[in-house]
Structure formats: C-alpha cells, structure tokens
Write an enzyme that holds these catalytic residues in place. Structure first.
Site, PDB file in Angstrom:
ATOM      1  N   GLU A  57       0.915  -1.087   0.058  1.00 22.64           N
ATOM      2  CA  GLU A  57       0.061   0.219  -0.017  1.00 22.64           C
ATOM      3  C   GLU A  57       0.760   1.154  -0.049  1.00 22.64           C
ATOM      4  OE1 GLU A  57      -3.014   2.003   3.074  1.00 22.64           O
ATOM      5  OE2 GLU A  57      -3.017  -0.192   3.150  1.00 22.64           O
ATOM      6  N   ASP A  68      -4.870   9.832   9.845  1.00 21.76           N
ATOM      7  CA  ASP A  68      -3.871   9.190  10.325  1.00 21.76           C
ATOM      8  C   ASP A  68      -3.172   9.452  11.463  1.00 21.76           C
ATOM      9  OD1 ASP A  68      -3.410   7.803   7.528  1.00 21.76           O
ATOM     10  OD2 ASP A  68      -2.736   9.903   6.833  1.00 21.76           O
TER      11      ASP A  68
END
Length: 276
Positions: A57, A68
């Site tokens: 990824e 995040d």
C-alpha cells in the site's frame, strides 16, 4: 466463510487476497508513504517490503491527514517538506510492480481531484497499479471516480467502520472492486498494545452482508502475534505505522533501517501464515 467466485468483483488486488485464502491464510498488506525519508529511499524501502508483503500500500502524503496517527503524520509531513509530488506515487507503483508484487495507492480524494480522476486512473494503471484506497470518499459521492476506475480497470477500495449501518456496509461493498477496507477502531491509525475488540465484529458483519468480497482489516497491528490474531478472521491484515517506524526521518542509516524493516515484514508474514 467467504465465497470469492466472481473475478470481476475481485479485480486484481482481490485476487491476491483470494489466493492467500486458498493457501489457508490471510494476506499481509504493508503500507509505507512515498517520499519518506525521500523518494529514492522510499523506493528502496518498497523493494525490501516486497520481500515480505503480499501486497504493498503506497501512501500519498497529504497536508491534512486527519485519519492518520502521529507516526504516519510525521512521515508524510517530512515527505511534503522535501517536495514529494503526486506523480511520485506512480514511480513507487512502478517499483513495486517491478518486484512482482501488487501495488495499491492510499490517498485522500483531493489529490486525485487535483490531478484529474480519469488521468490519475489512467496513469496509475499504466504504472502497474492495481487499485486505490480512498478513505475520505464515499460511494454515493464517487460517480466520477467509479467511471474512471471502470474505464482503466482499477480496483476501488472504500472504507467501512464499526459505526457503519448494515445499509451503509452493503452499499459500500457493492461499490467496491477488489476488497473492502474495514477500520477496526473509531479514530486515527497507529500501533496499539492489543488489537481492537471491534475488529472481528466489523469483519463478521461485512462478511455476513456480502460474502463475495474480501475484507481487509487495518489499524493497530504491530507484530507477528497481532497479525496472526487479526488474520484469523480477516482476509488481509494491513500494517502501516509499525513499518514506518523502522525508517528514520533523516535516512542517515538506511541500511540499518532497511534491515529492521525487512525483519518486521518477515515477522508479520510469518504471523499471517499461522493465522488459520
């Protein structure tokens, strides 16, 4: 038990997960952001990660990565400060594909919108990319993206969460091609001492609603034991922050950092291999 019988739904990336399931295990999907510590060194890291991960990824740094955690936020902020660009994700995809592994890109929608959805899908497919994870794009707002991915044969991976209703899960999975990304916690990404109690619940809900699509689970996995635990009920175990932590921001000891990265990737692969 999932029943992955429709190759059109599986696309390119979903077939990787289905192949791992046929081996009696989950897949290990490893995340790293492009451009950290810099573009060239991040490509070195991708090559090492390819030795252990079933799928890679590629994170596209973004100025406001609200989903995040601090480790990935720090890495992407440094990458942006050093001039990383959207096109560098295409270079990363070429690097992963040249290693014989399947690259998928994780990006916030604004970056694709700025690049041009059709142009981005076209260029990523040409670089060997298999699909895109779009954490902030929902299927009911994705008509342009669905058209672009259909036109260029890319997988589209949307997210579901523990708070998702059955109707939302069904709609989201119906719009996916490849697999669906199940976030196992309500909050930002990052390594945790224990895996989420909600993770097996959201995976089971997704599989009950739509058994024809693989389910990847992310957020919180940091070692082989946790990978084995999550791999017992997920089709893919997604690991990000723990891998990013192997790399120092200055890249001063890249050989040592890559050794740590390779060792952790091997541990995580061993974990998913004993998950069933």
């Amino acid at each position: 038990m999932s029943n992955f019988t429709d190759p059109n739904r599986l696309g390119i990336s979903g077939k990787v997960l289905a192949a791992c399931r046929a081996q009696g295990r989950a897949a290990f999907v490893g995340y790293l952001p492009v451009g950290y510590p810099d573009v060239a060194k991040s490509c070195e890291a991708y090559r090492v990660l390819c030795e252990g991960a079933d799928m890679v990824e590629i994170g596209m740094p973004y100025s406001d990565p609200f989903l995040d955690g601090p480790v990935i936020q720090h890495a992407t902020t440094r990458a942006l400060a050093r001039g990383v660009r959207t096109r560098d994700a295409l270079t990363a995809a070429e690097t992963v594909a040249s290693c014989g592994k399947t690259p998928v890109v994780m990006t916030y929608w604004n970056l694709i919108e700025q690049y041009g959805p059709d142009a981005f899908a076209r260029d990523l497919a040409a670089a060997g990319g298999a699909g895109v994870i779009t954490p902030d794009l929902t299927p009911d707002e994705a008509d342009e993206w669905i058209a672009a991915t259909d036109a260029h044969g890319l997988d589209r991976i949307f997210l579901i969460a523990p708070s998702s209703t059955p109707e939302r899960i069904a709609m989201t999975m119906a719009a996916c091609r490849g697999w669906v990304y199940a976030t196992s916690v309500m909050g930002v990404t990052g390594v945790r001492r224990g895996t989420s109690l909600a993770a097996p619940v959201i995976a089971a809900r997704a599989r009950e609603i739509d058994p024809g699509l693989p389910v990847g689970v992310g957020m919180g996995v940091g070692n082989g034991d946790q990978a084995a635990e999550v791999g017992a009920y997920a089709d893919a175990v997604i690991v990000g922050s723990a891998l990013v932590r192997c790399l120092a921001s200055d890249g001063a000891d890249m050989p040592g950092d890559l050794e740590k990265l390779g060792a952790l990737a091997a541990e995580l692969l061993e974990g998913v291999r004993r998950s069933r």
